[in-house]
Design a protein around this motif. Structure first.
Motif, PDB file in Angstrom:
ATOM      1  N   ASP A   1       0.420  -0.839  -0.004  1.00  0.00           N
ATOM      2  CA  ASP A   1       0.173  -0.502  -0.083  1.00  0.00           C
ATOM      3  C   ASP A   1       1.150   0.822  -0.060  1.00  0.00           C
ATOM      4  N   MET A   2       1.478   1.214   0.752  1.00  0.00           N
ATOM      5  CA  MET A   2       2.588   2.497   0.467  1.00  0.00           C
ATOM      6  C   MET A   2       3.316   2.624  -0.279  1.00  0.00           C
ATOM      7  N   MET A   3       3.869   1.663  -1.153  1.00  0.00           N
ATOM      8  CA  MET A   3       4.389   2.054  -2.175  1.00  0.00           C
ATOM      9  C   MET A   3       3.620   2.136  -3.694  1.00  0.00           C
ATOM     10  N   ASN A   4       2.506   1.948  -3.562  1.00  0.00           N
ATOM     11  CA  ASN A   4       1.412   2.366  -4.316  1.00  0.00           C
ATOM     12  C   ASN A   4       0.973   3.376  -3.733  1.00  0.00           C
ATOM     13  N   GLY A   5       0.542   4.285  -3.380  1.00  0.00           N
ATOM     14  CA  GLY A   5       0.825   5.451  -2.837  1.00  0.00           C
ATOM     15  C   GLY A   5      -1.030   5.240  -2.744  1.00  0.00           C
ATOM     16  N   GLU A   6      -1.205   4.427  -1.388  1.00  0.00           N
ATOM     17  CA  GLU A   6      -2.361   4.159  -1.255  1.00  0.00           C
ATOM     18  C   GLU A   6      -2.789   4.287   0.554  1.00  0.00           C
TER      19      GLU A   6
END
Length: 448
Positions: free
Chosen positions: A324-329
């Protein structure tokens, strides 16, 4: 316009004839172009993924270290998720043995200063300090494991997470129940062979070493007990507290006291190997007693006494959170998953587990996954001799540090009984089952 159209049509026809006259080479060329495009796209995706992974820096605040089972399980999960996602070692900064005090705030501040954009703590007592620091750094995401008030704070960057570990505790109870049933039915455990292992009304005694009398522990020991009862109903359980998450000596002393009281199974919600080691010692001395651990496989500590351990598969959470963090979510504010998502399990079965245990475990795990089995089915227990039909849960967060409760964050009161069962970890991630059901007693004073 017509002249232009005619030129275009002629060009199309010439191209078509050329294509028909060299279909093999044309197809080969097209395939090469497609492969090249696919390779470029894959390379681009991989590069983007690598770039996203490299942007993540995680700070981890741990109440213990790798020598303490609960923390070791978190460490294992973080490392497995990081490896799977291609993260490097320098993207994770570890803070070990951070007490549940202002030292947690200091650790979090230091991790922010080192560039961490995700900071996780793994103990309940860290929560208020994580909340304090999260309010100062809105661009950093903070996760407090086993916490219970993130949703009430109004902070978009403060989260709570836990697993449905009550499910794996239930399954570990099934393993214990199979052993109790075998012992009784084989005649190995009778009032004649071990008289103090039966209550006055003929129920087999079970023991449990608990850390604190929090809902998290109550939920866990109740699930364990109900798992046993699902296989062998005639049992009663005694719970002894240590008032510590990790204290080898106290946990061993509690296990020894419970075995001295006649308990034949010793479960635990405490983080050391103290209870399994003490149980093995008593078993070697001739007592009929077995251990069910927590977090890690206890077979090395208790090779013949250990039946299994309830455990969390933290990799599931950390992989989701990191992704989620990597995807900006945004990471979910309250996250809790169980068998259906592979987030909980039991460890390997010990050599003295009852025959048929593996098949029974597979059956129960399948029922938990498909929803046909509910751990806290109200038909399976009573409180004060009565079936529970309502269990309102006050989600307000109270501070008890002054001796009397002070409401810090106001929450709603919601009903936990749904369709005939207590719905645990759905109103928030942290457990809130705090009912004291019949046939379980808690010692008034914690072990010294």
């Amino acid at each position: 316009m017509k002249k232009l159209l005619g030129i275009l049509l002629s060009a199309v026809m010439v191209f078509s004839l050329a294509a028909c006259g060299s279909s093999a080479s044309s197809q080969s060329s097209s395939a090469a172009t497609a492969d090249s495009a696919a390779s470029s796209e894959a390379a681009s995706t991989e590069a983007a993924s690598t770039e996203a992974a490299s942007d993540l820096k995680v700070g981890v605040i741990l109440v213990g270290d790798e020598t303490e089972g609960y923390t070791a399980a978190h460490m294992k999960g973080i490392k497995a998720a990081a490896e799977k996602l291609g993260m490097t070692d320098d993207q994770i900064i570890w803070k070990y043995k951070v007490p549940e005090s202002a030292e947690c705030s200091d650790a979090a501040e230091d991790l922010v200063g080192q560039g961490c954009n995700l900071i996780v703590s793994n103990s309940y007592g860290h929560q208020s300090y994580m909340d304090e620091v999260a309010s100062k750094y809105p661009d950093v995401t903070f996760v407090s494991m086993t916490g219970d008030f993130a949703a009430l704070t109004g902070l978009d960057n403060f989260k709570n997470a836990f697993t449905n570990v009550y499910e794996s505790r239930y399954v570990s109870g099934v393993v214990a129940g199979m052993k109790v049933k075998e012992l009784v039915e084989s005649g190995a455990l009778t009032p004649d062979t071990q008289a103090d292992s039966f209550t006055a009304d003929g129920k087999v005694k079970i023991g449990y070493v608990g850390a604190f009398n929090y809902a998290e522990v109550v939920s866990g020991y109740t699930a364990f007990f109900l798992g046993i009862k699902s296989v062998y109903p005639d049992v009663a359980m005694e719970v002894m507290y240590t008032n510590s998450w990790f204290d080898i000596d106290k946990e061993a002393a509690a296990a020894e006291a419970l075995i001295a009281n006649g308990c034949v199974i010793i479960g635990q919600h405490a983080d050391s190997t103290g209870a399994p080691a003490a149980t093995q010692k008593q078993k070697d001395a001739g007592r009929i007693c077995y251990s069910v651990g927590y977090n890690i496989d206890m077979l090395e500590t208790a090779p013949t006494a250990a039946l299994t351990s309830a455990t969390n598969v933290w990799e599931v959470y950390y992989e989701e959170a990191f992704t989620d963090m990597m995807n900006g979510e945004a990471i979910p504010t309250d996250w809790s998953k169980g068998y259906a998502d592979g987030a909980v399990a039991i460890t390997d079965l010990g050599p003295e587990c009852a025959e048929g245990t593996a098949d029974k475990v597979a059956e129960v795990e399948a029922g938990l996954k498909d929803g046909s089995i509910h751990v806290f089915d109200t038909a399976a227990f009573t409180v004060g001799g009565e079936t529970v039909t309502s269990a309102p849960i006050d989600l307000t967060y109270y501070d008890f540090s002054t001796g009397s409760p002070v409401a810090v964050y106001e929450g709603e009161t919601k009903e936990a009984i749904v369709d005939g069962y207590f719905s645990e970890s759905t109103l928030r991630s942290a457990p809130y089952f705090a009912l004291r059901i019949d046939d379980i007693t808690e010692d008034a004073e914690p072990v010294a």
